[in-house]
Design an enzyme around this catalytic site. Structure first.
Site, PDB file in Angstrom:
ATOM      1  N   GLY A  12      18.588   8.703 -22.793  1.00  0.00           N
ATOM      2  CA  GLY A  12      19.760   9.555 -22.600  1.00  0.00           C
ATOM      3  C   GLY A  12      20.445   9.871 -23.910  1.00  0.00           C
ATOM      4  O   GLY A  12      19.838   9.757 -24.978  1.00  0.00           O
ATOM      5  N   LEU A  14      21.192  12.792 -24.876  1.00  0.00           N
ATOM      6  CA  LEU A  14      20.229  13.780 -25.365  1.00  0.00           C
ATOM      7  C   LEU A  14      20.849  14.701 -26.414  1.00  0.00           C
ATOM      8  O   LEU A  14      21.973  15.173 -26.268  1.00  0.00           O
ATOM      9  CB  LEU A  14      19.703  14.629 -24.193  1.00  0.00           C
ATOM     10  CG  LEU A  14      18.997  13.868 -23.064  1.00  0.00           C
ATOM     11  CD1 LEU A  14      18.354  14.854 -22.096  1.00  0.00           C
ATOM     12  CD2 LEU A  14      17.953  12.888 -23.590  1.00  0.00           C
ATOM     13  N   GLY A  17      17.045  16.938 -30.794  1.00  0.00           N
ATOM     14  CA  GLY A  17      15.741  16.308 -31.023  1.00  0.00           C
ATOM     15  C   GLY A  17      15.018  16.062 -29.704  1.00  0.00           C
ATOM     16  O   GLY A  17      13.828  16.351 -29.565  1.00  0.00           O
ATOM     17  N   HIS A  18      15.750  15.540 -28.720  1.00  0.00           N
ATOM     18  CA  HIS A  18      15.138  15.323 -27.397  1.00  0.00           C
ATOM     19  C   HIS A  18      14.715  16.659 -26.782  1.00  0.00           C
ATOM     20  O   HIS A  18      13.684  16.754 -26.120  1.00  0.00           O
ATOM     21  CB  HIS A  18      16.139  14.669 -26.438  1.00  0.00           C
ATOM     22  CG  HIS A  18      16.527  13.274 -26.798  1.00  0.00           C
ATOM     23  ND1 HIS A  18      17.772  12.945 -27.271  1.00  0.00           N
ATOM     24  CD2 HIS A  18      15.829  12.112 -26.747  1.00  0.00           C
ATOM     25  CE1 HIS A  18      17.839  11.651 -27.489  1.00  0.00           C
ATOM     26  NE2 HIS A  18      16.672  11.113 -27.182  1.00  0.00           N
ATOM     27  N   GLN A  42      14.982  -3.815 -24.849  1.00  0.00           N
ATOM     28  CA  GLN A  42      14.705  -3.476 -26.245  1.00  0.00           C
ATOM     29  C   GLN A  42      15.933  -3.567 -27.135  1.00  0.00           C
ATOM     30  O   GLN A  42      15.886  -3.169 -28.294  1.00  0.00           O
ATOM     31  CB  GLN A  42      14.028  -2.113 -26.357  1.00  0.00           C
ATOM     32  CG  GLN A  42      14.891  -0.913 -26.013  1.00  0.00           C
ATOM     33  CD  GLN A  42      14.057   0.357 -25.947  1.00  0.00           C
ATOM     34  OE1 GLN A  42      13.361   0.625 -24.984  1.00  0.00           O
ATOM     35  NE2 GLN A  42      14.127   1.166 -26.995  1.00  0.00           N
ATOM     36  N   ASP A 130      11.376   7.857 -34.686  1.00  0.00           N
ATOM     37  CA  ASP A 130      11.101   6.421 -34.551  1.00  0.00           C
ATOM     38  C   ASP A 130       9.625   6.222 -34.879  1.00  0.00           C
ATOM     39  O   ASP A 130       8.789   6.053 -33.986  1.00  0.00           O
ATOM     40  CB  ASP A 130      11.438   5.946 -33.141  1.00  0.00           C
ATOM     41  CG  ASP A 130      12.925   6.028 -32.873  1.00  0.00           C
ATOM     42  OD1 ASP A 130      13.688   5.359 -33.578  1.00  0.00           O
ATOM     43  OD2 ASP A 130      13.327   6.800 -31.997  1.00  0.00           O
ATOM     44  N   GLN A 133       7.831   3.021 -33.790  1.00  0.00           N
ATOM     45  CA  GLN A 133       7.646   3.042 -32.329  1.00  0.00           C
ATOM     46  C   GLN A 133       6.448   3.918 -31.965  1.00  0.00           C
ATOM     47  O   GLN A 133       5.586   3.522 -31.172  1.00  0.00           O
ATOM     48  CB  GLN A 133       8.915   3.596 -31.669  1.00  0.00           C
ATOM     49  CG  GLN A 133       8.728   4.015 -30.218  1.00  0.00           C
ATOM     50  CD  GLN A 133      10.037   4.398 -29.560  1.00  0.00           C
ATOM     51  OE1 GLN A 133      10.829   3.524 -29.225  1.00  0.00           O
ATOM     52  NE2 GLN A 133      10.291   5.675 -29.364  1.00  0.00           N
ATOM     53  N   SER A 165      20.199  11.667 -34.087  1.00  0.00           N
ATOM     54  CA  SER A 165      20.065  10.369 -33.435  1.00  0.00           C
ATOM     55  C   SER A 165      21.191  10.235 -32.425  1.00  0.00           C
ATOM     56  O   SER A 165      22.306  10.733 -32.664  1.00  0.00           O
ATOM     57  CB  SER A 165      20.196   9.260 -34.488  1.00  0.00           C
ATOM     58  OG  SER A 165      20.532   8.035 -33.863  1.00  0.00           O
ATOM     59  N   ARG A 167      22.829   7.762 -31.924  1.00  0.00           N
ATOM     60  CA  ARG A 167      23.877   6.926 -32.512  1.00  0.00           C
ATOM     61  C   ARG A 167      24.802   7.717 -33.442  1.00  0.00           C
ATOM     62  O   ARG A 167      25.858   7.227 -33.825  1.00  0.00           O
ATOM     63  CB  ARG A 167      23.264   5.746 -33.258  1.00  0.00           C
ATOM     64  CG  ARG A 167      22.631   4.717 -32.317  1.00  0.00           C
ATOM     65  CD  ARG A 167      22.092   3.522 -33.083  1.00  0.00           C
ATOM     66  NE  ARG A 167      21.598   2.488 -32.196  1.00  0.00           N
ATOM     67  CZ  ARG A 167      20.368   2.455 -31.672  1.00  0.00           C
ATOM     68  NH1 ARG A 167      19.502   3.418 -31.958  1.00  0.00           N
ATOM     69  NH2 ARG A 167      19.996   1.460 -30.877  1.00  0.00           N
TER      70      ARG A 167
END
Ligand code: PAF
Length: 249
Positions: A12, A14, A17-18, A42, A130, A133, A165, A167
């Site tokens: 979520g 979003l 990038g998403h 995680q 990421d 990942q 991001s 964040r």
């Protein structure tokens, strides 16, 4: 009608990038499933989990507008209905991000495995943002013959170079300016350049800045063909990470 599903797993919050991941998914298949699930497994840091931005109605709208045909926001019990079958990321999961976020990649792979079990996608789309990942997911898929094609999409950046991001919304305007040091550091194209650029910004607390071999995720050496700079660190309690290709020999 195609029975191929292109799947975009997300937590979520979003951003553009998403939305690029969703657009790429739509190019692959008319059936695009977006999952929204903040996976507690995680998060090694309870504060980060608690502060992770959540806005399901807005996310659903954005995902549908970008081309998702189904938005799936499962409850914890739907994702983990029985005893959790833990998937281990192996030694690469203990490097770099994994050294600073112990167990993070095991938790990430565990949820990816479960999401794949439920959604049964043909394609799964992950961002290069990421990068570790992405590497770990690709490796796990190959080594375990998981019947899903992993598709990667380049990092989306703001005009000033800051990688998007979820964040970033936690950064003040001043902190956001400080965060540009990460892109400046990666743009130097060398580990020494990254370290000196980052050291000059006293408000940035470095976790790591390395140059890795994209094919093995080990540290790059002079002859490494595909090198990538990877950086992570903190600005005022917000952890950011980014990466950039550093040319080939
Ligand atoms: O990249 C993310 O948002 C998460 O790690 C993922 C792949 C959705 C698994 O929770």
């Amino acid at each position: 009608m195609s029975d191929e599903i292109a799947f975009v797993p997300t937590m979520g919050a979003l951003h553009a990038g998403h939305l690029e991941l969703i657009k790429r998914a739509r190019e692959l298949s008319p059936e695009v499933v977006v999952s929204i699930f903040v996976n507690p497994l995680q998060f090694e840091n309870p504060d980060d989990l608690a502060k992770y931005p959540r806005d399901l109605p807005a996310d659903t709208q954005k995902a549908l507008a970008a081309g998702a045909t189904k938005v799936w926001a499962p409850l914890y019990e739907e994702v983990y209905p029985r005893e959790i079958e833990k998937i281990f990321a192996g030694p690469i999961g203990e490097l770099f991000e994994g050294r600073h976020r112990v167990g993070h990649f095991d938790g990430m792979l565990t949820v990816v495995h479960r999401l794949f079990e439920v959604v049964k996608p043909t394609y799964a789309i992950f961002g290069e943002k990421d990068f570790q990942q992405l590497f770990i997911v690709k490796k796990w898929v190959i080594e375990n013959n998981v019947p899903v094609q992993i598709i990667s999409v380049p990092t989306v950046r703001d005009k000033d170079g800051l990688a998007l991001s979820s964040r970033n919304v936690r950064l003040s305007e001043a902190d956001r300016k400080i965060a540009l040091v990460i892109n400046r550091a990666l743009s130097t194209g060398s580990r020494e350049g990254m370290l000196s650029t980052l050291a000059a910004e006293s408000n940035f607390q470095l976790d790591y800045a390395e140059v890795i071999d994209e094919q093995s995720f080990g540290l790059a050496v002079q002859d490494t063909k595909f090198k990538r700079g990877i950086v992570a660190g903190w600005i005022n309690g917000v952890r950011l990470l980014d990466n950039m290709a550093m040319g080939s020999n």
